[in-house]
Design an enzyme around this catalytic site. Sequence first.
Site, PDB file in Angstrom:
ATOM      1  CB  CYS A 143      -2.361  -1.068   8.579  1.00  0.00           C
ATOM      2  SG  CYS A 143      -1.024   0.176   8.666  1.00  0.00           S
TER       3      CYS A 143
ATOM      4  CD  GLU B  23       1.888  -0.937  10.296  1.00  0.00           C
ATOM      5  OE1 GLU B  23       0.947  -1.277  10.904  1.00  0.00           O
ATOM      6  OE2 GLU B  23       2.299  -0.447   9.390  1.00  0.00           O
TER       7      GLU B  23
ATOM      8  CE  LYS C 277       9.007 -10.890   0.905  1.00  0.00           C
ATOM      9  NZ  LYS C 277       7.894 -10.169  -0.137  1.00  0.00           N
TER      10      LYS C 277
ATOM     11  N   GLY D 135       2.329  -5.832   7.396  1.00  0.00           N
ATOM     12  CA  GLY D 135       1.758  -6.636   6.481  1.00  0.00           C
ATOM     13  C   GLY D 135       0.719  -7.091   7.494  1.00  0.00           C
ATOM     14  CB  SER D 136      -1.699  -9.823   6.548  1.00  0.00           C
ATOM     15  OG  SER D 136      -0.784 -11.138   6.537  1.00  0.00           O
ATOM     16  CB  VAL D 137      -2.686 -10.451  11.897  1.00  0.00           C
ATOM     17  CG1 VAL D 137      -2.634 -11.398  13.181  1.00  0.00           C
ATOM     18  CG2 VAL D 137      -2.774  -9.099  12.333  1.00  0.00           C
ATOM     19  N   PRO D 138      -1.508 -12.906  10.012  1.00  0.00           N
ATOM     20  CG  PRO D 138      -3.238 -13.914   8.848  1.00  0.00           C
ATOM     21  CD  PRO D 138      -2.933 -12.718   9.171  1.00  0.00           C
TER      22      PRO D 138
ATOM     23  CG  ASN E 202      -0.335  -0.384   2.625  1.00  0.00           C
ATOM     24  OD1 ASN E 202       0.756  -0.331   2.728  1.00  0.00           O
ATOM     25  ND2 ASN E 202      -1.028  -0.106   3.662  1.00  0.00           N
TER      26      ASN E 202
ATOM     27  CD  GLU F 183       7.840   0.628  10.523  1.00  0.00           C
ATOM     28  OE1 GLU F 183       9.088   0.075   9.830  1.00  0.00           O
ATOM     29  OE2 GLU F 183       6.828   0.741   9.968  1.00  0.00           O
TER      30      GLU F 183
END
Length: 463
Positions: A257, A223, A149, A201-204, A126, A437
């Site tokens: 997010c 985060e 990455k 990124g995502s929680v999983p 994003n 951050e």
Amino acid sequence: FKMCPGRVISKLLCSGEKEVDLAVQSAKAAFKIWSQMSGMERSRVMLEAARIIREQREEIATLETINNGKSIFEARVDIDISWQCLEYYAGLAGSLAGEHIQLPGGSFGYTRREPLGVCVGIGAWNYPFQIACWKSAPALACGNAMVFKPSPFTPISVVRLAEIFTEAGVPKGLFNVVQGGAATGQFLCHHPDVAKISFTGSVPTGIKVMEMAAKGVKPVTLEMGGKSPLIIFSDCALENAVNGALMANFLTQGEVCCNGTRVFVERKILDVFTKEVVKRTQKIKIGDPLLEDTRMGALINQPHLDRVQGFIKQAKEQGAEVLCGGDLYVPDDPKLKNGYYMRPCVLGNCTDNMTCVKEEIFGPVMSILPFDTEEEVLERANNTKFGLAGGVFTRDIQKAHRVVAALKAGMCFINNYNISPVELPFGGYKASGFGRENGRAAIEYYSQLKTVCVEMGDVESVF
């Protein structure tokens, strides 16, 4: 540059285990040089990188718009925040220091703030360029190297950042970019020469990163997602609150997010607030992100657009009312007909147990929920596994501070929303992650303290 929705704009090879190792070893060699430079020397290089970004603002913003689909208007803001972030940490680099502590008998101790080594940054799609700057700026200021990455959905603009760092004079390999998906990320997290991982990124996925890092006892900054509350009290400045709700839901097509997607509105002003929000939402200009007057571009890809549409369909099935938007949008320009566009959506008649209110949609979907008392709304606002952000709109400054003190969230806003100055720490509570951050706080996560104890007399042995 031209927008080509739904078409391939470039192909990149995924980095395998061999390429990841080469990147880490290159960064490790550069780290030996960079970590021995003074803070002021590092500062000058970082300021030069910031100058190049500022000078090439329009070119980089255009690249980011094509990379991500957000409006050029927003992309320019992202690029401005990026060079400001580099300038901010360049300013801190020369001031990083330990402390001296006097001990009995003329003895003393001191601490040294030292870099960690090769840090890994894993970015989201994003804010590709901005996230890379948020991670690399404090890392480099502290004397670290970084292997970054980007998301495989937005691989391009971070490569430009790597080129800019090289142009600015960092040692070759200090900021390396590797491309790929989950497998590449796994190689990075497991690499024995990686000292720290910072993930957005995502929680999983964040949970998997933490599990992999644990095997090597590597510190992590996570985060992750959110389902943040935005509380609108009846004593707010209505137009300001409406602006805040739009900012809290529709930036970057809602793919943010920390968005305040659960908009709690005091019942006294529910109707007038909802009417104004719907009116303003319907006026949002959708279309070619490279046009100056566009305020909402395309979502990241077809699977994500389908996912967002699925949330809206489920919301209707569970009793929510679509007050506006939510449908696919096909721009008049024929070259945009394959783009992943949808109209921003406002959902009314929502309740706390609906999926659209409980789960992160990550699209332009606002859920409006009425409330009656401060005590009630705080309990409901905190009833979530997430804790990234929260906001409150009220003219009562005591109430504002009381409410944000009670919110279980790491980033809170009073009478504004989604403002993230690089001087202020950013990060979440609970499942939204940990570590920070931006601000001085990030220094703590990209450095380590060494304590030195100096004896000025004879050692007194107990043996």
